[in-house]
Design a protein around this motif. Structure first.
Motif, PDB file in Angstrom:
ATOM      1  N   GLN A 122       0.833  -1.206   0.000  1.00 49.38           N
ATOM      2  CA  GLN A 122       0.000   0.000   0.000  1.00 49.38           C
ATOM      3  C   GLN A 122       0.865   1.253   0.000  1.00 49.38           C
ATOM      4  OE1 GLN A 122      -3.710   0.187   0.401  1.00 49.38           O
ATOM      5  NE2 GLN A 122      -3.374  -1.796  -0.545  1.00 49.38           N
ATOM      6  N   ARG A 127       3.902   5.618  -2.811  1.00 46.64           N
ATOM      7  CA  ARG A 127       5.165   6.269  -3.141  1.00 46.64           C
ATOM      8  C   ARG A 127       5.388   6.271  -4.645  1.00 46.64           C
ATOM      9  NH1 ARG A 127       8.502   2.440   0.216  1.00 46.64           N
ATOM     10  NH2 ARG A 127      10.396   3.297  -0.689  1.00 46.64           N
ATOM     11  N   ALA A 128       5.002   5.175  -5.291  1.00 48.58           N
ATOM     12  CA  ALA A 128       5.202   5.072  -6.739  1.00 48.58           C
ATOM     13  C   ALA A 128       4.380   6.116  -7.498  1.00 48.58           C
ATOM     14  CB  ALA A 128       4.850   3.667  -7.222  1.00 48.58           C
ATOM     15  N   GLN A 144      -5.949   3.545   7.093  1.00 51.02           N
ATOM     16  CA  GLN A 144      -6.151   2.102   7.213  1.00 51.02           C
ATOM     17  C   GLN A 144      -5.718   1.609   8.595  1.00 51.02           C
ATOM     18  OE1 GLN A 144      -5.052  -0.366   3.799  1.00 51.02           O
ATOM     19  NE2 GLN A 144      -4.749   1.492   2.614  1.00 51.02           N
ATOM     20  N   VAL A 220     -11.115  -2.563   7.079  1.00 52.35           N
ATOM     21  CA  VAL A 220     -10.760  -2.537   5.665  1.00 52.35           C
ATOM     22  C   VAL A 220     -10.835  -3.944   5.100  1.00 52.35           C
ATOM     23  CG1 VAL A 220      -8.977  -1.950   4.001  1.00 52.35           C
ATOM     24  CG2 VAL A 220      -9.245  -0.598   6.088  1.00 52.35           C
TER      25      VAL A 220
ATOM     26  N   ARG B  61      12.191  -2.580  -9.864  1.00 50.32           N
ATOM     27  CA  ARG B  61      11.922  -1.701  -8.723  1.00 50.32           C
ATOM     28  C   ARG B  61      13.007  -0.653  -8.489  1.00 50.32           C
ATOM     29  NH1 ARG B  61       8.453  -3.599  -4.714  1.00 50.32           N
ATOM     30  NH2 ARG B  61       9.948  -3.085  -3.124  1.00 50.32           N
ATOM     31  N   ASN B  64      12.279   3.113 -10.227  1.00 43.63           N
ATOM     32  CA  ASN B  64      11.670   4.253  -9.522  1.00 43.63           C
ATOM     33  C   ASN B  64      12.095   4.283  -8.054  1.00 43.63           C
ATOM     34  OD1 ASN B  64      10.176   2.209  -8.488  1.00 43.63           O
ATOM     35  ND2 ASN B  64       8.177   3.112  -8.945  1.00 43.63           N
ATOM     36  N   ARG B  65      13.203   3.637  -7.805  1.00 49.21           N
ATOM     37  CA  ARG B  65      13.869   3.696  -6.505  1.00 49.21           C
ATOM     38  C   ARG B  65      13.027   3.147  -5.359  1.00 49.21           C
ATOM     39  NH1 ARG B  65      17.487   6.046  -2.881  1.00 49.21           N
ATOM     40  NH2 ARG B  65      19.550   6.125  -3.773  1.00 49.21           N
ATOM     41  N   LEU B  66      12.175   2.191  -5.647  1.00 48.05           N
ATOM     42  CA  LEU B  66      11.560   1.446  -4.540  1.00 48.05           C
ATOM     43  C   LEU B  66      12.624   0.547  -3.932  1.00 48.05           C
ATOM     44  CD1 LEU B  66       7.987   0.512  -5.806  1.00 48.05           C
ATOM     45  CD2 LEU B  66       8.633   2.211  -4.116  1.00 48.05           C
ATOM     46  N   ARG B  92       9.035   9.984  -9.517  1.00 47.03           N
ATOM     47  CA  ARG B  92       8.176   8.802  -9.432  1.00 47.03           C
ATOM     48  C   ARG B  92       6.824   9.051 -10.086  1.00 47.03           C
ATOM     49  NH1 ARG B  92       9.581   7.232  -3.276  1.00 47.03           N
ATOM     50  NH2 ARG B  92      11.112   5.602  -3.671  1.00 47.03           N
ATOM     51  N   MET B  97       3.789   2.579 -12.178  1.00 50.37           N
ATOM     52  CA  MET B  97       4.194   1.242 -11.740  1.00 50.37           C
ATOM     53  C   MET B  97       2.969   0.374 -11.485  1.00 50.37           C
ATOM     54  SD  MET B  97       7.208  -0.130  -9.773  1.00 50.37           S
ATOM     55  CE  MET B  97       7.408  -1.835  -9.325  1.00 50.37           C
ATOM     56  N   PHE B  99       1.974  -3.410  -9.925  1.00 50.48           N
ATOM     57  CA  PHE B  99       2.566  -4.436  -9.059  1.00 50.48           C
ATOM     58  C   PHE B  99       1.918  -5.799  -9.274  1.00 50.48           C
ATOM     59  CE2 PHE B  99       2.950  -0.356  -7.015  1.00 50.48           C
ATOM     60  CZ  PHE B  99       4.220  -0.354  -6.469  1.00 50.48           C
ATOM     61  N   ASN B 103      -2.027  -3.865  -5.262  1.00 52.55           N
ATOM     62  CA  ASN B 103      -1.805  -2.780  -4.303  1.00 52.55           C
ATOM     63  C   ASN B 103      -2.732  -1.589  -4.493  1.00 52.55           C
ATOM     64  OD1 ASN B 103       0.199  -4.370  -3.324  1.00 52.55           O
ATOM     65  ND2 ASN B 103       1.879  -3.158  -4.149  1.00 52.55           N
ATOM     66  N   LEU B 104      -3.990  -1.849  -4.839  1.00 48.90           N
ATOM     67  CA  LEU B 104      -4.956  -0.754  -4.847  1.00 48.90           C
ATOM     68  C   LEU B 104      -5.192  -0.321  -3.409  1.00 48.90           C
ATOM     69  CD1 LEU B 104      -7.545  -2.015  -7.467  1.00 48.90           C
ATOM     70  CD2 LEU B 104      -5.767  -0.300  -7.764  1.00 48.90           C
ATOM     71  N   PHE B 105      -5.442   0.977  -3.206  1.00 42.97           N
ATOM     72  CA  PHE B 105      -5.670   1.472  -1.852  1.00 42.97           C
ATOM     73  C   PHE B 105      -6.987   0.892  -1.340  1.00 42.97           C
ATOM     74  CE2 PHE B 105      -3.315   5.078  -3.923  1.00 42.97           C
ATOM     75  CZ  PHE B 105      -2.083   4.597  -3.518  1.00 42.97           C
ATOM     76  N   ALA B 106      -6.885   0.039  -0.318  1.00 42.11           N
ATOM     77  CA  ALA B 106      -8.016  -0.797   0.082  1.00 42.11           C
ATOM     78  C   ALA B 106      -9.160   0.003   0.696  1.00 42.11           C
ATOM     79  CB  ALA B 106      -7.539  -1.859   1.074  1.00 42.11           C
ATOM     80  N   ARG B 165      -4.814   3.612 -12.721  1.00 45.61           N
ATOM     81  CA  ARG B 165      -4.274   4.508 -11.696  1.00 45.61           C
ATOM     82  C   ARG B 165      -2.902   5.042 -12.108  1.00 45.61           C
ATOM     83  NH1 ARG B 165      -3.115   2.114  -5.771  1.00 45.61           N
ATOM     84  NH2 ARG B 165      -1.669   0.808  -6.947  1.00 45.61           N
ATOM     85  N   ALA B 166      -2.073   4.149 -12.675  1.00 43.62           N
ATOM     86  CA  ALA B 166      -0.746   4.580 -13.107  1.00 43.62           C
ATOM     87  C   ALA B 166      -0.843   5.514 -14.318  1.00 43.62           C
ATOM     88  CB  ALA B 166       0.115   3.366 -13.436  1.00 43.62           C
TER      89      ALA B 166
END
Lengths: 222, 258
Positions: A122, A127-128, A144, A220, B61, B64-66, B92, B97, B99, B103-106, B165-166
């Protein structure tokens, strides 16, 4: 049987307890959130401060903190928190301060356990997108974390409500101080204890039940 | 004067967009990226394949510096990758990106997932952001799900939302880190279709995947990684029909003959 209660301002004492609890709850939620942000943040100095604060403060008995607020801060250092010469106001405010300082360490840890339930992905996704550290925390992680911390936070709140009785040690006219006075003056130990216990159950039982329900409601779904 | 500007445009249309130079990274004693040199042209679709643990996800990764790198350099559109702070966040925003685990915001609806970055990073007006989000969601075929929460969607739908989203950030390049590896088989194609469409529209893409079909049909170039190194780079045709290295031959023999 309950006639003796007419001589005492039980409602007033109850109200003071509620005020102590609500103000301390709000204050410790704010300070506890800031502490949690420090503990998960990227700045080593802040992380160190947050960790040290929590580990020192949560291990000191609340009575010591409250007494120090009165004897140390007020009588030695002259801190009045804007209360002027009114000792009732000063002591009430000092008690709130002590309760906030103490309870926020538990709020911080409840929140941090909530933060740990938020998958790393998340924050990575946030950040991405180009969000800053503060935005990631504020917009994605903390909302969350709060949702999954409702139940542990309810525990902290219940403990806080009962901990307000320690304010009696510096003479704040809340429920426990009134109980002491009543026990000294009346030959009704069992009855008095039962009434006071009921006062607290009236506050804490709904808190636990309602927040338990809220916790389920806002959970959530993943 | 005119010639100069034409030349400039040509460069803008075909120039180098992502350049990695002798990039190294360790996880403890493990040397996961070893002297990686890779250049991705604007508009190019590069597919990175290789066995598990070959460092291909890590490579993706780092762009984008993850993941941080130990040494070497990464530049995007001529600018070196900043280390920290606002500069990094800005960069960024230009790199989309996607994944493996979506990783959608839940805690946000599908629509809010696609507007968040636009509003908070690009400072787009809420109304315009929503219009764009709805258009993008329609484009990836999940427009009807805009007001649902991610958990109510299938994996394939979630991944298409993640692509939307990206895209909402108008990225210069899109990174896909095994976008179909967590999907049920029947949902893989709906995501690959969206990605193929993107590739045809000229998006620069770096795709880490095990989907050889996608590599064959959509990639301009295949990069084969093993043990932290780029072992082979070739066009899909060359790579799949006539791999040069033994490592690649071995890998292909294991995955293609079923």
């Amino acid at each position: 049987m309950f006639d003796f209660l007419d001589k005492y301002d039980l409602l007033g004492a109850f109200w003071t307890t509620v005020q102590l609890a609500v103000l301390s709850a709000v204050g410790s939620l704010i300070w506890g959130t800031i502490l949690a942000a420090m503990r998960v943040g990227p700045v080593p100095l802040m992380r160190g401060f947050g960790t040290a604060y929590v580990n020192i403060v949560r291990n000191i008995p609340l009575t010591v903190i409250i007494l120090f607020a009165s004897l140390g801060l007020n009588q030695t250092l002259g801190v009045t928190l804007g209360g002027g010469n009114d000792f009732e106001t000063i002591n009430f405010r000092l008690a709130v301060l002590g309760l906030i300082l103490y309870t926020s360490s538990f709020v911080c840890e409840a929140l941090r356990s909530g933060i740990n339930t938020v998958p790393v992905g998340q924050a990575e996704a946030a950040r991405a997108l180009g969000l800053s550290f503060g935005q990631v925390l504020r917009l994605v992680v903390l909302p969350q974390a709060f949702r999954s911390s409702v139940v542990p936070l309810a525990n902290v709140l219940i403990a806080l409500i009962k901990n307000t009785t320690v304010a009696a040690a510096i003479g704040v006219a809340e429920t426990a101080l009134l109980m002491k006075e009543m026990i000294e003056n009346e030959a009704q130990l069992l009855l008095i204890s039962a009434v006071i216990a009921l006062v607290f159950v009236v506050l804490t039982l709904p808190t636990g039940l309602i927040l338990g329900w809220v916790g389920k409601k806002v959970a959530v779904k993943r | 004067m005119t010639e100069v500007s034409v030349a400039k445009e040509d460069k803008a249309a075909t120039g180098e967009l992502v350049v990695l130079k002798s990039v190294n990274k360790h996880f403890g004693a493990l040397h996961v990226l070893q002297d990686i040199d890779l250049t991705i042209q604007r508009g190019e679709v590069v597919v990175v394949i290789g066995p598990s643990g070959s460092g291909k996800s890590t490579l993706c990764r780092t762009i984008n510096r993850l993941e941080t790198i130990d040494d070497g350099s990464i530049t995007i559109d001529g600018k070196p990758l900043p280390a920290e702070g606002k500069e990094l966040a800005r960069l960024r925003a230009d790199v989309g990106m996607v994944f493996q685990s979506f990783n959608l915001f839940a805690h946000k609806t599908v629509l809010e997932n696609v507007t968040l970055g636009q509003v908070k990073v690009r400072k787009v007006e809420a109304k315009k952001a929503e219009e764009k989000a709805r258009a993008l969601l329609d484009r990836v075929g999940v427009g009807a799900q805009a007001d649902k929460y991610p958990a109510q969607l299938s994996g394939g739908q979630q991944q298409r939302v993640a692509i939307a989203r990206a895209l909402a950030m108008d990225p210069k390049v899109m990174l896909f880190d095994e976008p179909t590896s967590a999907l049920d088989p029947e949902m893989i194609n709906e995501v690959l279709e969206v990605m193929k469409q993107l590739a045809e529209d000229g998006m620069t893409m770096i795709v880490v995947t095990h989907e050889m079909g996608f590599a064959r049909s959509a990639a301009n170039r295949v990069v084969f990684m093993a043990d932290g190194r780029i072992v082979e780079e070739a066009t899909p045709d060359q790579f799949f029909s006539n791999p040069r290295s033994d490592r690649a031959k071995d890998f292909l023999s294991k995955i293609l003959h079923h």
